[in-house]
Design a protein around this motif. Structure first.
Motif, PDB file in Angstrom:
ATOM      1  N   ALA A   1       0.837  -1.207   0.000  1.00 12.35           N
ATOM      2  CA  ALA A   1       0.000   0.000   0.000  1.00 12.35           C
ATOM      3  C   ALA A   1       0.869   1.255   0.000  1.00 12.35           C
ATOM      4  O   ALA A   1       0.591   2.219  -0.725  1.00 12.35           O
ATOM      5  CB  ALA A   1      -0.926  -0.017   1.204  1.00 12.35           C
ATOM      6  N   ALA A   2       1.931   1.251   0.801  1.00 16.07           N
ATOM      7  CA  ALA A   2       2.823   2.410   0.851  1.00 16.07           C
ATOM      8  C   ALA A   2       3.548   2.591  -0.482  1.00 16.07           C
ATOM      9  O   ALA A   2       3.747   3.718  -0.948  1.00 16.07           O
ATOM     10  CB  ALA A   2       3.819   2.250   1.986  1.00 16.07           C
ATOM     11  N   ALA A   3       3.955   1.490  -1.112  1.00 17.61           N
ATOM     12  CA  ALA A   3       4.670   1.575  -2.386  1.00 17.61           C
ATOM     13  C   ALA A   3       3.794   2.182  -3.476  1.00 17.61           C
ATOM     14  O   ALA A   3       4.289   2.879  -4.374  1.00 17.61           O
ATOM     15  CB  ALA A   3       5.153   0.191  -2.798  1.00 17.61           C
TER      16      ALA A   3
ATOM     17  N   LEU B   1      -4.728   2.798   2.088  1.00 24.25           N
ATOM     18  CA  LEU B   1      -4.208   4.145   2.317  1.00 24.25           C
ATOM     19  C   LEU B   1      -4.830   5.105   1.306  1.00 24.25           C
ATOM     20  O   LEU B   1      -4.830   4.842   0.100  1.00 24.25           O
ATOM     21  CB  LEU B   1      -2.677   4.169   2.154  1.00 24.25           C
ATOM     22  CG  LEU B   1      -1.841   3.276   3.069  1.00 24.25           C
ATOM     23  CD1 LEU B   1      -0.368   3.415   2.722  1.00 24.25           C
ATOM     24  CD2 LEU B   1      -2.060   3.632   4.530  1.00 24.25           C
ATOM     25  N   GLN B   2      -5.343   6.232   1.804  1.00 29.95           N
ATOM     26  CA  GLN B   2      -5.830   7.298   0.935  1.00 29.95           C
ATOM     27  C   GLN B   2      -5.019   8.556   1.194  1.00 29.95           C
ATOM     28  O   GLN B   2      -4.994   9.066   2.322  1.00 29.95           O
ATOM     29  CB  GLN B   2      -7.301   7.608   1.197  1.00 29.95           C
ATOM     30  CG  GLN B   2      -7.835   8.741   0.299  1.00 29.95           C
ATOM     31  CD  GLN B   2      -9.085   9.404   0.843  1.00 29.95           C
ATOM     32  OE1 GLN B   2      -9.755   8.864   1.710  1.00 29.95           O
ATOM     33  NE2 GLN B   2      -9.391  10.595   0.353  1.00 29.95           N
TER      34      GLN B   2
ATOM     35  N   ARG C   1     -10.369   6.319  -3.831  1.00 24.33           N
ATOM     36  CA  ARG C   1      -9.004   6.864  -3.903  1.00 24.33           C
ATOM     37  C   ARG C   1      -8.026   6.049  -3.065  1.00 24.33           C
ATOM     38  O   ARG C   1      -6.832   6.321  -3.048  1.00 24.33           O
ATOM     39  CB  ARG C   1      -9.003   8.323  -3.419  1.00 24.33           C
ATOM     40  CG  ARG C   1      -9.665   9.298  -4.354  1.00 24.33           C
ATOM     41  CD  ARG C   1      -8.708   9.715  -5.458  1.00 24.33           C
ATOM     42  NE  ARG C   1      -7.596  10.498  -4.899  1.00 24.33           N
ATOM     43  CZ  ARG C   1      -6.418  10.645  -5.502  1.00 24.33           C
ATOM     44  NH1 ARG C   1      -6.189  10.041  -6.643  1.00 24.33           N
ATOM     45  NH2 ARG C   1      -5.463  11.381  -4.949  1.00 24.33           N
ATOM     46  N   PHE C   2      -8.527   5.024  -2.369  1.00 17.74           N
ATOM     47  CA  PHE C   2      -7.672   4.211  -1.508  1.00 17.74           C
ATOM     48  C   PHE C   2      -6.809   3.264  -2.336  1.00 17.74           C
ATOM     49  O   PHE C   2      -7.258   2.711  -3.358  1.00 17.74           O
ATOM     50  CB  PHE C   2      -8.521   3.377  -0.539  1.00 17.74           C
ATOM     51  CG  PHE C   2      -8.754   4.028   0.783  1.00 17.74           C
ATOM     52  CD1 PHE C   2      -8.034   3.634   1.898  1.00 17.74           C
ATOM     53  CD2 PHE C   2      -9.691   5.043   0.922  1.00 17.74           C
ATOM     54  CE1 PHE C   2      -8.247   4.237   3.126  1.00 17.74           C
ATOM     55  CE2 PHE C   2      -9.915   5.640   2.147  1.00 17.74           C
ATOM     56  CZ  PHE C   2      -9.189   5.235   3.258  1.00 17.74           C
ATOM     57  N   GLN C   3      -5.565   3.065  -1.873  1.00 15.00           N
ATOM     58  CA  GLN C   3      -4.755   1.941  -2.308  1.00 15.00           C
ATOM     59  C   GLN C   3      -5.095   0.804  -1.354  1.00 15.00           C
ATOM     60  O   GLN C   3      -4.644   0.780  -0.211  1.00 15.00           O
ATOM     61  CB  GLN C   3      -3.265   2.283  -2.246  1.00 15.00           C
ATOM     62  CG  GLN C   3      -2.854   3.465  -3.105  1.00 15.00           C
ATOM     63  CD  GLN C   3      -3.101   3.207  -4.580  1.00 15.00           C
ATOM     64  OE1 GLN C   3      -2.943   2.084  -5.069  1.00 15.00           O
ATOM     65  NE2 GLN C   3      -3.496   4.253  -5.303  1.00 15.00           N
ATOM     66  N   LEU C   4      -5.933  -0.118  -1.809  1.00 13.62           N
ATOM     67  CA  LEU C   4      -6.485  -1.160  -0.948  1.00 13.62           C
ATOM     68  C   LEU C   4      -5.808  -2.488  -1.289  1.00 13.62           C
ATOM     69  O   LEU C   4      -5.899  -2.963  -2.425  1.00 13.62           O
ATOM     70  CB  LEU C   4      -7.997  -1.257  -1.179  1.00 13.62           C
ATOM     71  CG  LEU C   4      -8.866  -1.804  -0.049  1.00 13.62           C
ATOM     72  CD1 LEU C   4      -8.698  -1.003   1.229  1.00 13.62           C
ATOM     73  CD2 LEU C   4     -10.329  -1.787  -0.472  1.00 13.62           C
TER      74      LEU C   4
END
Length: 907
Positions: free
Chosen positions: A632-634, A738-739, A897-900
């Motif tokens: 998610a952070a990447a 993460l959004q 918009r989240f990286q899920l």
């Protein structure tokens, strides 16, 4: 670990609660039974033991109820029953239908735990009479009126299985379970507290209710109240709430099972996908109340603690067979165990590790215990004991373990026994207990003439306590006002001649405790390129000696100064936090300055740090939690490889770690380390003028030669997406989302966003918690978090859940449904009021923690802020309208918009 509690049949429980409600409040007539070092014991006529440990130095209160029941009390087919009760007791009673929601509303940090000999429930909160009275009433009500119902068991079952699966994902946890099962033939210490899956899934609700009714009674419980409170008022409330519960007529069954002496080496092998190889040797040891047990505590440290521990020296430093060593030992009510563990170093042979692990642990006949080894172990153990005893939040929790052993005063008796240890006594225990026939290892080795350990025996605790003489109680500590206004008035702020920020907050503390935090910032984006692992490994090497002190000498000096130290390092900063005492505060600062300015930086230390880093990376590569978080952070990473802000892959980080050289570490220290861009904060009982002078002398002339330029954070403008990552043979799965939010913590909607986050997923009564964990029973833990960046428009909204892989679709569907409902319908006035109260109480509780205050002072120095900003946030939260909170959520929360990321074994 979790705690539950069976209940009376519902009609009877309801009648009892109504009957108690009608009894008028009476002043207590309780008299002290005994006093030990500031702790006073009382007994209610119904058998409830009450311990009061007042400490007004911090405006917090901790309440702990310990029941003398754990997994060892479970019969055939009942394994996991004590733990199930821990879950179900939080399902409430007719009078308290939703305890978690009340905890959240009141800002209580509450939980429960189950262990071999006991179950406990505890809560810490900012000192508040209403919260204290309510929590005592809830505990009394929960003791006899809890819902132990089939409907709750059915919904909670998935959550319990999820927790079981989390443990199954941990190779170390599974290895420990299998080792205990191999060590014990008959005693229930061989059965893990979580229980057998078959027993948990097929539990008979009637048996569970009977278990509750038998053990959750006042004559089987101890109530502990520590921190700031009015003792007479608390005793009144205790008499009014617990005192009206009748003494039960049943007699508890006496337990008498003891395993026979082990008669030969035992072996167990666990084979699972992923994780790092490890070995352990385990030995049967006496019960915690036995006079010989203190020697076991000392031997654990003599063997395992870095840098002087025998196993550390032989396996980590000399042979390089292990990346790290450690121990796991417990003071239990009946004959227990101790384990010595070793994590295999990269490229090392496990058979060789096993041989050396046994040889060193069982080598005391050839290499007897020395006076120096014993002295170090005593100093380290007693320092840690003092750290626990000076913390009002920890005292009540720690007393649970002594209560479980048979007498709360064992907490002090064990300390006295550790102080009085002799080399001969420790040597005798080592040669009696650490022998092949008493060993459990991952292999079998025949022995021609087995040496037997002493037979396990029960301990007469009353006999042991006859010669116990308690020490004098600590002096009463004056109260201290932790309001933001008083913190700003009391904190002395300034700078050293090199520009380093200094904050001193002198205040009374129990045991003359002092907390310190020191932060150094360094370098710039160009010069720090490719230096992430160099900086991290340098930080890990700071505790491995200085120019004038070997690693052992530095550890001894830190122990002598009663310093407990943690170090964290990144590419552009290093962060040290420590605890000490008033009389050692200047010496502690001198040692920390010496570590920072002149670290030893030797090749052997670098090799050890490298092995530990590689071993840790290996363990993370197939762990769902680590994979999901890193992925998610990447997805939001805006920086190229080599940039100090780049989110590295496992392969990139592993390559970087392997490439670090000693010359690079030394060059990084010489080029970047310095205090001119640093901050130092000290909180506690100290002489401010003396510490200010010491800081100037030790750090005021130290500056970095490198140009400093703050690393600016930012997120990549990436479209939202859903990723699925496979982790074979993992029985637990992780969701991480993460959004990005393009603003700082100065955003005008800050207060509204914090409240919106709390209602949606931030508390024990949040929408996501209630739906996914409580209603659907899909996750052990779930929620959201809001990380607001104080300097750059690079904040982030977080969503997470831990669950069984087969429930992935249900978890995602529940998340989307609850978010859509919140965006469409908004929140309620009741949710708003409870969230406001909870967030305000959380911030007040945080201001009562000295370590938190030291950290906050460092950030305030760096950002040029005051505690008044906290008061402004509290005022803003209290003044929010429902329209403001709903608008903030709708304007800023975008699930699309989240990286899920979902990571698990999704077959």
């Amino acid at each position: 670990m979790k705690t539950l509690s069976p209940r009376l049949p519902r009609p009877r429980a309801l009648l009892l609660s109504l009957a108690l409600a009608g009894v008028p409040a009476l002043a207590h007539t309780l008299k002290p039974v005994t006093r030990v070092e500031g702790i006073t014991e009382y007994r209610l006529p119904n058998g409830l033991q009450v311990l009061l440990a007042p400490d007004a130095s911090k405006p917090t209160t901790t309440v702990n109820v310990t029941y003398r029941v754990g997994s060892k009390h479970e019969n055939y087919g009942e394994t996991g029953m004590a733990h199930l009760l821990e879950h179900l007791i939080f399902k409430g009673s007719p009078r308290h239908p939703d305890p978690w929601a009340e905890f959240t509303k009141r800002g209580l940090a509450a939980n429960g735990s189950t262990w071999f000999d006991r179950t406990n429930y505890f809560a810490a909160f900012a000192a508040n009479e209403d919260n204290l009275k309510w929590y005592l009433q809830w505990q009394a009500d929960a003791m006899v009126n809890s819902h132990i119902a089939r409907r709750h068991l059915d919904t909670e079952m998935t959550v319990v299985r999820n927790e079981m699966e989390m443990g199954e994902n941990d190779p170390g946890n599974i290895t420990t379970q299998r080792t205990l099962a191999t060590m014990y033939q008959w005693h229930n210490y061989g059965k893990d507290t979580i229980g057998a899956r078959a027993d948990v899934e097929n539990v008979d609700i009637a048996r569970l209710q009977a278990f509750y009714k038998a053990y959750y009674q006042p004559d089987n419980a101890t109530l502990i109240v520590s921190g700031k409170f009015d003792a007479d008022q608390v005793l009144d409330w205790v008499a009014q709430s617990f005192g009206k519960i009748p003494r039960p007529k049943r007699a508890l069954t006496r337990l008498y099972t003891v395993d026979p002496v082990q008669d030969g080496e035992r072996a167990v092998t666990v084979r699972r996908v992923g994780g790092s190889p490890m070995s352990l040797v385990a030995y049967h040891v006496p019960a915690g109340a036995h006079p010989d047990y203190a020697a076991v505590e000392a031997l654990n440290l003599i063997l395992s603690e870095a840098p002087g521990g025998r196993l550390h020296k032989r396996l980590v430093e000399e042979s390089k067979l292990a990346a790290s060593v450690g121990y796991f030992g417990l003071a239990l009510a009946e004959p227990g165990f101790t384990m010595l563990t070793a994590e295999l170093a990269p490229k090392a042979e496990q058979d060789a590790l096993n041989r050396e692990l046994q040889a060193v642990t069982e080598g005391f006949a050839e290499r007897p215990v020395t006076e120096q080894e014993l002295k170090r172990a005593q100093t380290r153990w007693l320092n840690r004991w003092e750290q626990l005893f000076t913390s009002p939040e920890q005292v009540g929790i720690q007393l649970s373990e002594s209560i479980a052993q048979g007498d709360w005063r064992l907490f002090f008796l064990l300390r006295d026994r550790v102080k009085a240890l002799t080399v001969d006594q420790v040597q005798r225990i080592a040669t009696e207990r650490f022998v092949p026939s008493n060993r459990t290892l991952a292999q079998y080795i025949p022995t021609e003439k087995p040496l037997r350990a002493p037979a396990p025996v029960f301990v007469d605790v009353a006999e042991q306590m006859k010669g116990f003489k308690p020490q004098l109680a600590a002096n009463t500590v004056a109260a201290f006002d932790t309001s933001p206004a008083n913190l700003d008035r009391s904190a002395q702020l300034g700078r050293l001649t090199n520009g380093m920020g200094l904050a001193l907050l002198a205040k009374p503390t129990r045991g003359e405790a002092v907390q310190g935090v020191l932060s150094l910032r360094m370098g710039n984006a160009d010069e720090l390129r490719g230096q992430q692992s160099v900086a991290a490994m340098l930080g890990a090497m700071l505790k491995m000696g200085t120019a004038t002190k070997t690693r052992e000498q530095l550890r001894d000096a830190l122990d002598a100064a009663k310093v407990e130290l943690q170090v964290r390092a990144s590419a552009s900063s290093v962060w040290l936090s420590w605890a000490t005492k008033r009389e050692h505060s200047a010496q502690a600062l001198a040692l920390i300055a010496e570590m920072l300015r002149s670290p030893r930086l030797e090749a052997a230390a670098l090799d050890e740090v490298r092995a530990q880093a590689l071993s840790g990376l290996q363990a993370q590569k197939d762990a769902p939690e680590a994979l999901a978080q890193r992925a998610a952070a990447a997805a939001l990473d805006a920086f190229e490889p080599g940039d100090p802000r780049h989110e590295r892959s496992f392969a990139e980080e592993e390559a970087d770690v392997k490439a670090v050289t000693l010359d690079a570490v030394k060059a990084f220290h010489a080029r970047f380390y310095g205090a001119s861009q640093g901050q130092l904060a000290l909180v506690g009982d100290f002489d401010a003028a003396a510490l200010r002078a010491a800081a100037q002398s030790l750090l005021g002339d130290w500056s970095s030669s490198a140009r400093y330029e703050r690393l600016v954070s930012r997120h990549k403008d990436a479209a939202g997406q859903v990723q699925t990552l496979g982790t074979p043979d993992k029985q637990n799965a992780m969701m991480m989302g993460l959004q990005p939010l393009a603003f700082t913590d100065d955003h005008p909607d800050r207060a509204a966003l914090l409240v919106a986050n709390h209602i949606l997923g931030g508390g024990g009564s949040s929408r996501l918690w209630t739906r996914i964990r409580e209603k659907d029973g899909l996750s052990y833990t779930t929620g959201t978090g809001l990380n607001l960046n104080p300097e750059d428009p690079a904040s982030v909204w977080v969503a997470y859940a831990i669950f069984a892989p087969q429930n992935r679709a249900k978890v995602e569907a529940a998340l989307r449904e609850e978010v859509a409902r919140a965006l469409k319908d908004g929140f309620s006035a009741k949710e708003l009021d409870e969230a406001k109260q909870a967030l305000v109480n959380e911030r007040r509780l945080a201001l009562a923690q000295d370590g938190t205050l030291a950290t906050a002072l460092v950030f305030n120095l760096r950002l040029n802020r005051k505690f008044a900003r906290t008061q402004q946030l509290i005022d803003a939260i209290q003044g929010l309208s429902l329209e403001q909170v709903n608008a903030a959520l709708r304007q800023n929360f975008r699930l699309d918009r989240f990286q899920l990321v979902f990571a698990g074994d999704f077959k």
